[in-house]
Scaffold this motif. Structure first.
Motif: not given
Length: 118
Positions: A105, A44, A40-41, A75, A101
């Motif tokens: 967060t 993103g 995901m990082s 995200n 998401a």
């Protein structure tokens, strides 16, 4: 290096909480959660770099003016796409990814705040 590892572990813990809060998200185990955080990082980061390039560096302004809604959508896209790439993680729909998401967060922010000020 240590700070990055702490962020990944905190992200993994936050991701493990998602199936208990958001219907439509299933995560098998902690290694799958860690892989999801890393993928995901990367997604993103890549999407934000592309959007920054195509908006001539004004992506931060668009994200700020939308009160972070655009960043939340990025995200959600990263969560949905990363779930297709990582084994042991299932996201049923984009609406589940969007809610996930948002929850991710909030949980990740709380965990970082507890580590920094707890």
């Amino acid at each position: 290096m240590i700070a990055m590892l702490v962020r990944v572990v905190l992200g993994g813990i936050a991701v493990l909480a998602l199936p208990k809060i958001v219907p439509g998200i299933k995560i098998r185990d902690f290694p799958s959660a860690l892989k999801l955080v890393v993928v995901m990082s990367l997604i993103g980061y890549g999407v934000n770099m592309l959007l920054g390039f195509f908006t001539l560096g004004l992506w931060w302004l668009f994200s700020w003016l939308s009160f972070g809604i655009l960043a939340l959508i990025v995200n959600a896209f990263a969560l949905d796409f990363a779930s297709d790439l990582v084994g042991g993680v299932e996201v049923d729909s984009f609406s589940s990814a969007l809610l996930g998401a948002l929850v991710l967060t909030v949980i990740w922010g709380l965990l970082r705040w507890l580590v920094l000020f707890g």
